[in-house]
Design a protein around this motif. Structure first.
Motif, PDB file in Angstrom:
ATOM      1  N   VAL A 100      -0.658  10.664  -0.137  1.00 38.30           N
ATOM      2  CA  VAL A 100      -0.284  10.372   1.089  1.00 38.30           C
ATOM      3  C   VAL A 100      -0.930   9.363   1.999  1.00 38.30           C
ATOM      4  CG1 VAL A 100      -0.359  11.815   3.355  1.00 38.30           C
ATOM      5  CG2 VAL A 100      -0.196  13.085   1.355  1.00 38.30           C
ATOM      6  N   ARG A 101      -0.114   8.695   2.640  1.00 39.00           N
ATOM      7  CA  ARG A 101      -0.452   7.476   3.504  1.00 39.00           C
ATOM      8  C   ARG A 101      -1.349   8.089   4.645  1.00 39.00           C
ATOM      9  NH1 ARG A 101       3.599   2.467   5.084  1.00 39.00           N
ATOM     10  NH2 ARG A 101       2.037   1.415   6.120  1.00 39.00           N
ATOM     11  N   ALA A 139       0.998  -1.380  -0.085  1.00 46.57           N
ATOM     12  CA  ALA A 139      -0.108   0.076   0.064  1.00 46.57           C
ATOM     13  C   ALA A 139       0.877   1.271   0.031  1.00 46.57           C
ATOM     14  CB  ALA A 139      -0.927   0.141   1.130  1.00 46.57           C
ATOM     15  N   GLY A 140       1.750   1.205   0.825  1.00 48.55           N
ATOM     16  CA  GLY A 140       2.755   2.358   0.665  1.00 48.55           C
ATOM     17  C   GLY A 140       3.377   2.573  -0.450  1.00 48.55           C
ATOM     18  N   ALA A 141       3.742   1.589  -1.115  1.00 51.55           N
ATOM     19  CA  ALA A 141       4.573   1.752  -2.269  1.00 51.55           C
ATOM     20  C   ALA A 141       3.410   2.142  -3.418  1.00 51.55           C
ATOM     21  CB  ALA A 141       5.320   0.415  -2.645  1.00 51.55           C
ATOM     22  N   ILE A 142       2.525   1.599  -3.581  1.00 58.89           N
ATOM     23  CA  ILE A 142       1.427   2.077  -4.503  1.00 58.89           C
ATOM     24  C   ILE A 142       1.149   3.486  -4.266  1.00 58.89           C
ATOM     25  CG2 ILE A 142      -1.114   1.902  -5.049  1.00 58.89           C
ATOM     26  CD1 ILE A 142      -0.723  -1.218  -4.259  1.00 58.89           C
ATOM     27  N   LEU A 143       0.934   3.995  -3.403  1.00 58.94           N
ATOM     28  CA  LEU A 143       0.512   5.281  -2.801  1.00 58.94           C
ATOM     29  C   LEU A 143       1.695   6.181  -3.187  1.00 58.94           C
ATOM     30  CD1 LEU A 143      -1.527   4.892   0.595  1.00 58.94           C
ATOM     31  CD2 LEU A 143      -2.398   5.224  -1.782  1.00 58.94           C
ATOM     32  N   ALA A 144       2.908   5.828  -2.847  1.00 62.54           N
ATOM     33  CA  ALA A 144       3.798   6.706  -3.109  1.00 62.54           C
ATOM     34  C   ALA A 144       4.260   6.997  -4.519  1.00 62.54           C
ATOM     35  CB  ALA A 144       5.237   6.056  -2.621  1.00 62.54           C
ATOM     36  N   ALA A 170      -7.109   4.086   1.211  1.00 58.64           N
ATOM     37  CA  ALA A 170      -7.081   5.211   0.208  1.00 58.64           C
ATOM     38  C   ALA A 170      -8.271   5.108  -1.067  1.00 58.64           C
ATOM     39  CB  ALA A 170      -5.451   5.038  -0.417  1.00 58.64           C
ATOM     40  N   SER A 171      -8.452   6.161  -1.641  1.00 55.43           N
ATOM     41  CA  SER A 171      -9.349   6.070  -2.769  1.00 55.43           C
ATOM     42  C   SER A 171      -8.977   7.042  -3.933  1.00 55.43           C
ATOM     43  CB  SER A 171     -10.778   6.065  -2.319  1.00 55.43           C
ATOM     44  OG  SER A 171     -11.047   7.403  -1.886  1.00 55.43           O
ATOM     45  N   TRP A 172      -9.295   6.623  -5.030  1.00 56.16           N
ATOM     46  CA  TRP A 172      -9.074   7.433  -6.056  1.00 56.16           C
ATOM     47  C   TRP A 172      -9.790   7.234  -7.388  1.00 56.16           C
ATOM     48  CZ3 TRP A 172      -5.367   3.713  -4.467  1.00 56.16           C
ATOM     49  CH2 TRP A 172      -5.069   2.781  -5.293  1.00 56.16           C
TER      50      TRP A 172
END
Length: 119
Positions: free
Chosen positions: A68-69, A58-63, A84-86
Motif C-alpha cells: 500500500v502506498r 514508487a507507486g509502480a514498485i509498491l503495486a 516504504a520499507s520491506w
C-alpha cells in the motif's frame, strides 16, 4: 568473508532490486552504506538499502509488490512524500519518493526537493 568483500546476501538483494529498478521510468539513486560498499568503501557496515525513486516509480514498485502506498513520515532533517520499507535477502530496504531535505533557515521548516529536474 574478507575485508572489502560484499556480503553474498547484499549482492543477492541488490541484484533482485536491480531487476525492479530497471522498470523505472525516471532516474533512481542508491545511497547510504549500501552505495558506499558498492563503491568499494572499506570497513562499511551495511545496515540497510536506501533507495530514492520518483513518485510515479514508487507507486509502480509498491503495486508490483502488493504494498500500500502511504505518506512518508517527517524527520528533523528530511521528509518524503512516500516512504516504504520491506526485507530483501535479510536487508531492510527503505524506499523514498518526493524526498525533501530541510534547510537550516526558517527554523528548519523549509525543504529543498531533491531531483528538481524530474518532469
Amino acid at each position: 568473508m574478507r575485508q572489502g568483500e560484499l556480503d553474498p546476501e547484499l549482492i543477492a538483494a541488490l541484484e533482485r532490486l536491480a531487476g525492479e529498478l530497471a522498470e523505472c521510468a525516471q532516474p533512481w539513486w542508491l545511497i547510504g552504506s549500501a552505495a558506499a560498499a558498492l563503491h568499494g568503501a572499506r570497513e562499511v557496515v551495511v545496515g540497510d538499502i536506501d533507495l530514492f525513486v520518483h513518485r510515479c516509480d514508487a507507486g509502480a514498485i509498491l503495486a508490483r509488490r502488493g504494498m500500500v502506498r502511504e505518506p512518508g513520515i517527517a524527520d528533523a532533517r528530511f521528509r518524503s512524500d512516500i516512504f516504504a520499507s520491506w526485507n530483501e535477502e535479510g536487508y531492510r530496504v527503505e524506499l523514498f519518493a518526493g524526498f525533501c531535505l530541510r534547510s537550516a533557515g526558517a527554523g528548519g521548516s523549509c525543504c529543498r526537493k531533491l531531483g528538481r529536474r524530474w518532469r
